[in-house]
Write an enzyme that holds these catalytic residues in place. Structure first.
Site, short mmCIF file in Angstrom:
data_model
loop_
_atom_site.label_atom_id
_atom_site.label_comp_id
_atom_site.label_asym_id
_atom_site.label_seq_id
_atom_site.Cartn_x
_atom_site.Cartn_y
_atom_site.Cartn_z
CB THR A 87 39.78 29.00 34.17
OG1 THR A 87 40.05 30.30 34.72
CG2 THR A 87 40.58 27.59 34.53
CE LYS A 89 42.46 30.29 36.66
NZ LYS A 89 42.35 31.31 37.85
CE LYS A 135 36.28 26.24 34.38
NZ LYS A 135 36.32 27.36 33.55
#
Length: 294
Positions: A99, A177, A245
């Site tokens: 990611t 995502k 994050k």
């Protein structure tokens, strides 16, 4: 020459380790590399080759999977001194599954193309956490040139995932995502706050689930997180430091003004990580919120 079932896995965190394990079980020829080599011990015992460097890992690989924490690490592993990209066989496929974020993935795609225009870049982050990865049941948000890479990546994805979604040109997987993780993180915060409200009104998490179970508001994910909250055990399926994050990546990709609740969650989770919850599962936000009730 590289073999069509020869795969290198770079990065052996929870997800990368699960990928390598499942590929070995499916009789792929697997080479692994990780900055902390001890994480490969069980994989080597089951037939994987442990490489001494990223370049060493990829020399015979038809496909190279990267599952690394962020863009900086991924760039270093691929493009740094002794990096993997220069050592990949001609025409190999790079499957980036970490990611990294939308803009970050675009940057990596461009840089890889400048160095090796013969490499097929498949952007394929995943939807799912440690347990479904171990079960080969994650969702894969794939993007890139499937016409060129499909013969290589389709058998790999069939092993790693339960649902494979092809979303268009490389980079679209990273964008989806970001969207999926924004929903997951918002849902987790809602679950934690709802569990607190239920408790303050005299209901256990099991009472809440029994009322919801079988109806449109019940999801397996909610049950999993409510069970964690009830037990007080937060073995990380998705660590809060990585959730934080991902909130940042969502806010970076979107419009802060249109995402006010995510902005608040980022601030709250930042405090929770600084308070020592970073390596616990994101469900531990419930435990952190206990401070406000004392």
């Amino acid at each position: 020459m590289s073999d069509s079932r020869s795969v290198a896995v770079l990065g052996l965190g929870a997800m990368g380790h699960a990928f390598a394990t499942n590929l070995l079980k499916a009789d792929f020829d697997v080479t692994v590399w990780n900055r902390s080599p001890h994480k490969a011990t069980g994989l080597v015992e089951n037939g994987a080759r442990l490489a001494v460097s990223p370049a060493d890992a990829v020399g015979l690989a038809k496909a190279v999977i990267t599952m690394l924490p962020d863009l900086a690490v991924t760039r270093d592993v691929l493009l740094g001194d002794g990096g993997a990209l220069a050592a990949m066989p001609a025409g190999a496929t790079l499957i980036q599954m970490g990611t990294l974020g939308a803009a970050e993935t675009d940057r990596l795609i461009a840089e890889v193309g400048e160095v090796r225009d013969d490499i097929v870049f498949i952007d394929a982050p995943v939807s799912g956490t440690k347990a479904p990865a171990e079960q080969g049941a994650i969702g894969i948000l794939a993007s890139g040139d499937r016409d060129r890479a499909g013969a290589v990546v389709d058998p790999i994805f069939d092993v790693l995932g339960k649902q494979i979604h092809w979303l268009g040109q490389a980079g679209q997987g990273a964008r989806m995502k970001v969207v999926v993780n924004a929903w997951l993180i918002s849902m987790m915060q809602g679950i934690a706050e709802t569990a607190h409200l239920a408790d303050s009104l005299g209901f256990a998490t099991d009472d809440l689930w029994q009322v919801l179970d079988g109806g449109p508001l019940a999801t397996p994910y909610m049950k999993l997180k409510l069970d964690m909250i009830a037990s007080g055990e937060f073995d990380p399926q998705m660590a809060m430091q990585w959730g934080l994050k991902d909130v940042g990546l969502a806010l970076e990709a979107g419009d802060d003004k249109a995402l006010p609740s995510l902005s608040q969650i980022r601030n709250l989770w930042f405090d929770a990580v600084n308070a020592g919850y970073g390596e616990k599962d994101i469900a531990a936000i419930h435990a952190y919120l206990e401070k406000y009730r004392r």
